[in-house]
Design a protein around this motif. Structure first.
Motif, short mmCIF file in Angstrom:
data_model
loop_
_atom_site.label_atom_id
_atom_site.label_comp_id
_atom_site.label_asym_id
_atom_site.label_seq_id
_atom_site.Cartn_x
_atom_site.Cartn_y
_atom_site.Cartn_z
N PRO A 54 9.11 3.50 0.88
CA PRO A 54 7.66 3.14 0.15
C PRO A 54 7.53 1.63 0.38
O PRO A 54 6.45 1.19 0.44
CB PRO A 54 7.92 3.71 -1.26
N GLY A 55 8.70 0.81 0.39
CA GLY A 55 8.73 -0.73 0.50
C GLY A 55 7.97 -0.92 1.81
O GLY A 55 7.02 -1.93 1.91
N LEU A 56 8.23 -0.33 2.96
CA LEU A 56 7.69 -0.54 4.32
C LEU A 56 6.27 -0.21 4.38
O LEU A 56 5.35 -0.81 4.88
CB LEU A 56 8.71 -0.06 5.24
N PHE A 57 5.93 0.85 3.62
CA PHE A 57 4.57 1.48 3.90
C PHE A 57 3.62 0.59 2.82
O PHE A 57 2.66 0.10 3.52
CB PHE A 57 4.49 2.79 3.14
N VAL A 58 3.94 0.31 1.81
CA VAL A 58 3.07 -0.77 0.96
C VAL A 58 3.27 -1.98 1.54
O VAL A 58 2.21 -2.62 1.53
CB VAL A 58 3.91 -0.73 -0.66
N GLY A 59 4.25 -2.49 1.88
CA GLY A 59 4.20 -4.03 2.81
C GLY A 59 3.24 -3.99 3.85
O GLY A 59 2.69 -4.71 4.23
N CYS A 60 3.28 -2.80 4.67
CA CYS A 60 2.35 -2.86 6.00
C CYS A 60 1.00 -2.83 5.57
O CYS A 60 0.08 -3.27 5.83
CB CYS A 60 2.77 -1.50 6.70
N LEU A 61 0.78 -1.77 4.26
CA LEU A 61 -0.46 -1.52 3.87
C LEU A 61 -1.32 -3.02 3.36
O LEU A 61 -2.45 -3.43 3.83
CB LEU A 61 -0.29 -0.80 2.57
N LEU A 62 -0.33 -3.64 2.45
CA LEU A 62 -0.94 -4.86 1.78
C LEU A 62 -0.94 -6.02 3.25
O LEU A 62 -1.86 -6.82 3.12
CB LEU A 62 -0.14 -5.49 0.87
N GLY A 63 0.05 -5.98 4.03
CA GLY A 63 0.05 -7.02 5.12
C GLY A 63 -1.33 -6.84 5.96
O GLY A 63 -1.69 -7.87 6.36
N ASN A 64 -1.45 -5.64 6.16
CA ASN A 64 -2.72 -5.38 7.05
C ASN A 64 -3.81 -5.76 6.36
O ASN A 64 -4.84 -6.35 6.87
CB ASN A 64 -2.69 -3.83 7.54
#
Length: 164
Positions: A54-64
């Motif tokens: 979930p950390g990578l998913f949320v990080g990518c979502l917010l980063g994008n």
């Protein structure tokens, strides 16, 4: 919430935050048809902890999102990262395979996002090559170096660490 659940959420949140910061700081290199997203080195973290999923998913979502990506990129890029993180976690018994899912999924998904979302007209196979090269550099080279470095300290940093 129990101590284990709190630790899981804390690890996931820290991974997400680091991914966002790296994506935002190195934004000029992380978007469009030729990209080396340094935050993608973090995609090896499912080797150490399921909280990375979930950390990578949320990080990518917010980063994008914060990086100004189009909605299609925010959604599809983040889902590709989520699926890749799950597969990396499933491959954790062989650390040499952990970087492969994000390389392969991004190489297959991102060119279509670039074509549809950004109207980039470079042929899809060429974009697969350029995105693939960027992913090999960020996930394969930097990610694997990160994995090797963290592997020495995994029991001090992460909970639920895969026992080799």
């Amino acid at each position: 919430m129990n101590k284990k659940g709190t630790r899981f959420l804390t690890e996931a949140a820290m991974i997400a935050a680091i991914y966002v910061v790296l994506t935002y700081m190195f934004q000029p290199f992380g978007f469009k048809d030729i990209q080396v997203r340094l935050a993608e080195a973090l995609t090896i973290l499912p080797y150490f902890t399921p909280a990375a999923i979930p950390g990578l998913f949320v990080g990518c979502l917010l980063g994008n999102f914060l990086g100004g990506a189009v909605l299609l990129d925010v959604i599809c890029g983040s889902l590709a990262t989520l699926v890749a993180a799950i597969f990396s976690y499933l491959l954790r018994k062989n650390k040499y395979l952990v970087p492969l899912p994000p390389i392969i999924l991004n190489m297959l998904v991102v060119p279509y996002v670039l074509r549809i979302g950004y109207a980039i007209t470079i042929p899809i196979p060429m974009m697969m090559l350029t995105v693939g090269i960027g992913e090999v550099l960020s996930c394969g080279v930097l990610g694997f170096l990160l994995l090797k470095g963290l592997d020495k300290y995994k029991n001090y940093i992460f909970t639920n660490v895969h026992k080799a």
